[in-house]
Structures are given as C-alpha cells and as structure tokens.
Design a protein around this motif. Sequence first.
Motif, short mmCIF file in Angstrom:
data_model
loop_
_atom_site.label_atom_id
_atom_site.label_comp_id
_atom_site.label_asym_id
_atom_site.label_seq_id
_atom_site.Cartn_x
_atom_site.Cartn_y
_atom_site.Cartn_z
N LYS A 16 66.39 -22.43 70.96
CA LYS A 16 66.18 -21.27 71.59
C LYS A 16 67.13 -20.11 71.18
O LYS A 16 66.47 -19.04 71.21
CB LYS A 16 66.16 -21.62 73.15
CG LYS A 16 66.13 -20.41 74.16
CD LYS A 16 66.23 -20.74 75.49
CE LYS A 16 67.45 -21.80 76.02
NZ LYS A 16 67.25 -21.94 77.49
N GLU A 17 68.53 -20.44 71.06
CA GLU A 17 69.23 -19.38 70.70
C GLU A 17 68.84 -18.76 69.11
O GLU A 17 68.92 -17.48 69.04
CB GLU A 17 70.60 -19.83 70.54
CG GLU A 17 71.17 -20.22 71.96
CD GLU A 17 70.68 -21.79 72.55
OE1 GLU A 17 70.83 -21.89 73.73
OE2 GLU A 17 70.27 -22.37 71.70
N LYS A 18 68.53 -19.52 68.45
CA LYS A 18 67.87 -19.04 67.03
C LYS A 18 66.68 -18.27 67.06
O LYS A 18 66.80 -17.17 66.58
CB LYS A 18 68.32 -20.16 66.01
CG LYS A 18 67.83 -19.57 64.58
CD LYS A 18 67.74 -20.71 63.74
CE LYS A 18 67.47 -20.36 61.97
NZ LYS A 18 67.43 -21.24 60.98
N PHE A 19 65.78 -18.77 67.90
CA PHE A 19 64.71 -18.05 67.99
C PHE A 19 64.88 -16.62 68.57
O PHE A 19 64.15 -15.83 67.94
CB PHE A 19 63.84 -18.97 68.97
CG PHE A 19 62.19 -18.33 68.97
CD1 PHE A 19 61.35 -18.15 68.24
CD2 PHE A 19 61.61 -18.09 70.28
CE1 PHE A 19 60.15 -17.49 68.28
CE2 PHE A 19 60.68 -17.28 70.54
CZ PHE A 19 59.87 -17.18 69.60
N LEU A 20 65.61 -16.64 69.67
CA LEU A 20 65.89 -15.22 70.18
C LEU A 20 66.21 -14.17 69.43
O LEU A 20 66.25 -13.14 69.10
CB LEU A 20 66.47 -15.54 71.50
CG LEU A 20 65.64 -16.08 72.72
CD1 LEU A 20 66.61 -16.31 73.74
CD2 LEU A 20 64.53 -15.43 73.01
N LYS A 21 67.63 -14.89 68.78
CA LYS A 21 68.48 -13.99 67.85
C LYS A 21 67.91 -13.63 66.63
O LYS A 21 67.86 -12.34 66.26
CB LYS A 21 69.96 -14.69 67.59
CG LYS A 21 70.74 -13.78 66.69
CD LYS A 21 72.05 -14.75 66.41
CE LYS A 21 72.78 -14.02 65.49
NZ LYS A 21 74.12 -14.86 65.04
N PRO A 29 58.19 -12.20 62.87
CA PRO A 29 57.20 -13.34 62.92
C PRO A 29 57.79 -14.66 62.30
O PRO A 29 58.79 -14.44 61.51
CB PRO A 29 55.94 -13.03 62.16
CG PRO A 29 56.21 -11.98 61.21
CD PRO A 29 57.67 -11.26 61.68
N VAL A 30 57.53 -15.61 62.99
CA VAL A 30 57.98 -17.18 62.16
C VAL A 30 57.02 -18.22 62.53
O VAL A 30 56.27 -18.02 63.76
CB VAL A 30 59.26 -17.53 62.73
CG1 VAL A 30 59.35 -17.60 64.29
CG2 VAL A 30 60.12 -18.63 62.08
N VAL A 31 56.69 -19.19 61.70
CA VAL A 31 55.88 -20.21 61.96
C VAL A 31 56.91 -21.35 62.47
O VAL A 31 57.60 -21.74 61.24
CB VAL A 31 55.21 -20.51 60.85
CG1 VAL A 31 54.29 -22.00 60.93
CG2 VAL A 31 53.97 -19.43 60.53
N VAL A 32 56.52 -22.19 63.35
CA VAL A 32 57.31 -23.37 63.72
C VAL A 32 56.47 -24.56 63.59
O VAL A 32 55.56 -24.61 64.16
CB VAL A 32 57.82 -23.27 65.17
CG1 VAL A 32 58.85 -24.38 65.50
CG2 VAL A 32 58.87 -22.04 65.27
N GLU A 33 56.79 -25.33 62.76
CA GLU A 33 55.84 -26.38 62.27
C GLU A 33 55.74 -27.52 63.27
O GLU A 33 54.81 -28.30 63.29
CB GLU A 33 56.03 -26.87 60.77
CG GLU A 33 56.13 -25.72 59.61
CD GLU A 33 56.51 -26.27 58.29
OE1 GLU A 33 55.94 -25.60 57.34
OE2 GLU A 33 57.23 -27.10 58.23
N ARG A 34 56.94 -27.86 64.02
CA ARG A 34 56.98 -29.13 64.66
C ARG A 34 57.45 -28.91 66.05
O ARG A 34 57.94 -29.76 66.70
CB ARG A 34 57.93 -30.18 63.91
CG ARG A 34 57.34 -30.43 62.57
CD ARG A 34 58.38 -31.66 61.70
NE ARG A 34 58.42 -32.68 62.64
CZ ARG A 34 59.58 -33.55 62.19
NH1 ARG A 34 60.24 -33.40 60.90
NH2 ARG A 34 59.56 -34.60 62.70
N LEU A 35 56.88 -27.89 66.50
CA LEU A 35 57.46 -27.51 67.96
C LEU A 35 56.83 -28.29 69.06
O LEU A 35 57.32 -28.65 70.06
CB LEU A 35 57.38 -25.90 68.37
CG LEU A 35 57.66 -25.52 69.52
CD1 LEU A 35 59.12 -25.59 69.76
CD2 LEU A 35 57.13 -24.03 69.82
N ILE A 36 55.48 -28.72 68.87
CA ILE A 36 54.73 -29.48 69.78
C ILE A 36 54.31 -31.07 69.53
O ILE A 36 53.52 -31.49 70.15
CB ILE A 36 53.47 -28.56 70.32
CG1 ILE A 36 52.64 -28.72 68.87
CG2 ILE A 36 53.94 -27.33 70.69
CD1 ILE A 36 51.12 -28.13 69.30
N GLU A 37 55.15 -31.53 68.68
CA GLU A 37 54.77 -32.83 68.59
C GLU A 37 54.75 -34.11 69.57
O GLU A 37 54.47 -34.93 69.66
CB GLU A 37 55.63 -33.29 67.34
CG GLU A 37 55.09 -32.82 66.14
CD GLU A 37 56.04 -33.30 64.81
OE1 GLU A 37 56.78 -34.30 65.08
OE2 GLU A 37 55.46 -33.08 63.62
#
Length: 290
Positions: A16-21, A29-37
Amino acid sequence: MKLNLEQIPRVNTITKEKFLKEYVHLQKPVVVERLIEDWPAYKKWDLNYINTLAGENIVPLYDDRPISSHHKFNEAHTSMKMSDYINLLHSGPTNYRIFLYNLLKEVPQLQKDFSYPDIGLKLMKKLPFLFFGGTGSKVFMHYDIDYANILHFHFHGEKQCILFPPSQTKYVYKLPHSLLSHQEIDYANPDFDKWPALQNAKGYITNLKHGEMLYMPEGYWHQMTYLSPGFSMSIRSVTKSKIRFVKAMYNVFVLRRVDNFMRKIQGQKWIEYKNKEAIKRTTKRVKKVL
C-alpha cells in the motif's frame, strides 16, 4: 511512424505504501500482475461462468459507430440476452461491447467472488462496472467524466490499453464539450499527415491479461482494444484534488446536459461543429506550444 508510447511499469505485487508513494501521489500508471490471486474470481471468472450466472439477463450493447445526434450520451445502440452475446463473442470478431454495466447489481452472486483491495485508496463499493468486448472491438479514446482513480481488472483473454496523461490533452484532438478525442483517429495506425499533433503526444501502452490490474490515474485518456474476447471490471476512487473534483461536477451536471441539449436542437450540425473545432483548436494550441 508510430505513437510515442512507453510500456507501463509492471510489478508482481505491491505494498500500500509503495503504491501510494510511487504511483498515486505521482499520478503514474502501473500494472500489478498478481494482486488478486486470492480472489475466487481469479479462478472462476471467464465468459462461460458469466453465461451460467447471467445468461438470461438482457444487456446493453455498443459498437464502434461514431457519436451522432441520434443517441444521447452513453446511450446503448442495441441489446440482447447475455447468452446470445457470449455466443457472438465465441463465434468470431465483433464490434459489439458492453460498456459501464453494473452486472454485479443484476447478479449479486458475483459479489462473493472478489474483495476490495487494501491498496490505500478509498474505493466506491457501489459502483464496480463491467466491460465486455470481442476480438477487434475498440473503445474510443476518452477520459472518465468523474476524474476518478481507476483500478481496472481484466479477465478472460487479452486487451491492449493506450493511455495519455492529462498534460497531453493538447495533442489528442479533444472534442469541445466532450470527453472524447476525435473519433476518426486510428490509434493503432495513426495517419500523422491528417493528425500531425499526435506526433508530439507522449503516452503509455500495455497488454492486460487475465487477473492483471491496471491503475489509471485521475483524468487519464485511455483507449482499449480487445485482442481476444474478454471482460474487465473497474473499481473507482474519488479524486482528492479540489480542482479535479470541481471539473468532475461540471462534467456530470453541466457538460453532459449541454451536449445533449445541443444535439437535440442542432442535430448532426452540432456533431460536425465539434469535429471541426477539435482540429482547429488543436492546431492552434500546438502552434503556440511549438
């Protein structure tokens, strides 16, 4: 020549900290590949599963015809049963898409298949929209009316996403009184002789696959092309920028109503005026910049 596009950064997972910062605060923008496994949806959600649960639902459909005076803002072009639509997707390329459809409200069982990620944003839990498309179907280049931060999750298949930050608006031939870029532009193979300002635009591109999440910051232009049949879900977070919030309120309560009113009284002349003005205004802006 091709558009000046760089690949959207990708990470496997993110705190969460890295995503916000690194992304939200910087509006990148960013793609998170394994957020919802860990979501049931990761294993269950495909077109056949949707067909089993929602096959009898009548769904609104859109195609790639240009905006005209015959349809209001976001008015569907036709409708059919979900089962017939999914059969259409499986049968081959089609231009028909489902756009901004709250299927989760129509089929509450789907809500059990996912959870809202703890990623630092206050998410709007009543407005998770689904989007469906067949091979080759395209979404016009546009930005969202509410300037939301968007978490865009893709399922079943692959889609290409092209993004431009708000700073590039001056180059994309924005239609006045609208959220759209000029609809004659082919972003897959742009004609720079006809649309020279696009040569100056700097944006991003990525291909989303099943289970991947694309973060689209506030007010980003985006154009989607389905490379195979599939669907996506968007979850939104209200902008924290006071300026963008005011712009969002203007879009919702003024811009949309003015546009519909002008279509009603001027018809196709209003559409033609906006198309001409997009070219005229963009050319004028670019000359000032250069």
